[in-house]
Design an enzyme around this catalytic site. Sequence first.
Site, PDB file in Angstrom:
ATOM      1  N   GLY A  15      13.124   5.955  -5.668  1.00  9.70           N
ATOM      2  CA  GLY A  15      14.111   5.229  -4.867  1.00  9.70           C
ATOM      3  C   GLY A  15      13.755   5.070  -3.401  1.00  9.70           C
ATOM      4  O   GLY A  15      14.641   4.890  -2.567  1.00  9.70           O
ATOM      5  N   ASN A  29      12.353   2.478  -2.102  1.00  7.14           N
ATOM      6  CA  ASN A  29      12.777   1.120  -1.729  1.00  7.14           C
ATOM      7  C   ASN A  29      14.291   1.062  -1.507  1.00  7.14           C
ATOM      8  O   ASN A  29      14.759   0.419  -0.567  1.00  7.14           O
ATOM      9  CB  ASN A  29      12.351   0.104  -2.802  1.00  7.14           C
ATOM     10  CG  ASN A  29      10.933  -0.390  -2.575  1.00  7.14           C
ATOM     11  OD1 ASN A  29      10.669  -1.121  -1.625  1.00  7.14           O
ATOM     12  ND2 ASN A  29      10.014   0.044  -3.420  1.00  7.14           N
ATOM     13  N   HIS A  35       7.394  -6.310  -6.780  1.00  6.46           N
ATOM     14  CA  HIS A  35       6.260  -5.883  -7.604  1.00  6.46           C
ATOM     15  C   HIS A  35       5.125  -5.462  -6.673  1.00  6.46           C
ATOM     16  O   HIS A  35       4.848  -6.151  -5.692  1.00  6.46           O
ATOM     17  CB  HIS A  35       5.817  -7.043  -8.506  1.00  6.46           C
ATOM     18  CG  HIS A  35       4.743  -6.643  -9.466  1.00  6.46           C
ATOM     19  ND1 HIS A  35       5.009  -5.884 -10.591  1.00  6.46           N
ATOM     20  CD2 HIS A  35       3.409  -6.852  -9.449  1.00  6.46           C
ATOM     21  CE1 HIS A  35       3.866  -5.659 -11.233  1.00  6.46           C
ATOM     22  NE2 HIS A  35       2.884  -6.232 -10.557  1.00  6.46           N
TER      23      HIS A  35
HETATM   24  C1  GAR Z   1       7.485   0.368  -6.154  1.00  3.68           C
HETATM   25  O1  GAR Z   1       6.134   0.388  -5.758  1.00  3.68           O
HETATM   26  C2  GAR Z   1       7.807  -0.926  -6.864  1.00  3.68           C
HETATM   27  O2  GAR Z   1       7.127  -2.034  -6.343  1.00  3.68           O
HETATM   28  C3  GAR Z   1       7.319  -0.614  -8.241  1.00  3.68           C
HETATM   29  O3  GAR Z   1       7.743   0.705  -8.488  1.00  3.68           O
HETATM   30  C4  GAR Z   1       7.748   1.411  -7.241  1.00  3.68           C
HETATM   31  C5  GAR Z   1       9.097   2.088  -7.075  1.00  3.68           C
HETATM   32  O4  GAR Z   1       9.084   2.967  -5.979  1.00  3.68           O
HETATM   33  N1  GAR Z   1       7.851  -1.533  -9.202  1.00  3.68           N
HETATM   34  C6  GAR Z   1       7.149  -1.937 -10.264  1.00  3.68           C
HETATM   35  O5  GAR Z   1       6.052  -1.514 -10.547  1.00  3.68           O
HETATM   36  C7  GAR Z   1       7.867  -2.976 -11.125  1.00  3.68           C
HETATM   37  N2  GAR Z   1       6.932  -3.661 -11.968  1.00  3.68           N
HETATM   38  P1  GAR Z   1      10.434   3.571  -5.432  1.00  3.68           P
HETATM   39  O6  GAR Z   1      11.209   4.162  -6.612  1.00  3.68           O
HETATM   40  O7  GAR Z   1       9.988   4.645  -4.485  1.00  3.68           O
HETATM   41  O8  GAR Z   1      11.180   2.481  -4.748  1.00  3.68           O
END
Ligand code: GAR
Length: 230
Positions: A13, A15, A106
């Site tokens: 989480g 992001n 992504h």
């Molecule tokens: C992020 O890097 C996002 O871009 C990726 O998962 C991570 C989540 O990080 N999403 C994907 O790969 C979707 N295909 P977070 O939980 O720390 O935000």
Amino acid sequence: MRKQIAVLASGGGSNLQSIVQHLASLGTGSPADVVLVASDRPDAGALQRGRGHGMHVVAMDREQRTSGMLALLARHAVDLVVLAGYLRFVPVEVTRSYRGRLVNIHPALLPAFGGTGMYGHHVHEAVLARGARVSGATVHFVDEEYDHGPIIAQWPVPVFAHDTASTLAHRVLEVEHALYPRVIQQLAEGVISLGADGHVHGAPAHLAPSYFALRPDPGAAVEGIRAVLG
Ligand code: GAR
């Protein structure tokens, strides 16, 4: 009226955190609030963070992440759905009802290194395995196919010879944290939208590879994104 955002996340989480912090930094001028954090994983760090911010959090069961998702979003009067590391397929009735109001980030430059199985470290491993010199982050509207909808914004980062999946992930994540909250802000403000013609309207023209983006220090990318998106 401030828009109500639901964030769907399967992982830590970070992001989500960057979105919440950015909207909070806008104070009363914020166009939106995160009202719901939902995850397919009861132990997701994103749920902890949501709880910490006093938001409604839901560890979705099978029904809630399939046929019941639309009702869940309606119950919280959600205007905008934000996928932030959400690894499940979003039900078609949700992608249809939220057309133009459902976005994903992504960690690569789509359409390269996207699609089924391409998430998290798998993406960065694939980028390194292919010898790509540039990766980056892509924000796009979500449609019925994985990693496929109209692209709103992309920001490149360099790939270095000594990179591992984790150093590359870190560099891309810094860009994600600068890019995603600002795109979400502009969506909530109605500056960026998806037209009936299927094209993205209002996205800044400069959201494209630039001088800032390929300077090796992540701070430069953040500086460049701010220069474009405020
Ligand atoms: C992020 O890097 C996002 O871009 C990726 O998962 C991570 C989540 O990080 N999403 C994907 O790969 C979707 N295909 P977070 O939980 O720390 O935000």
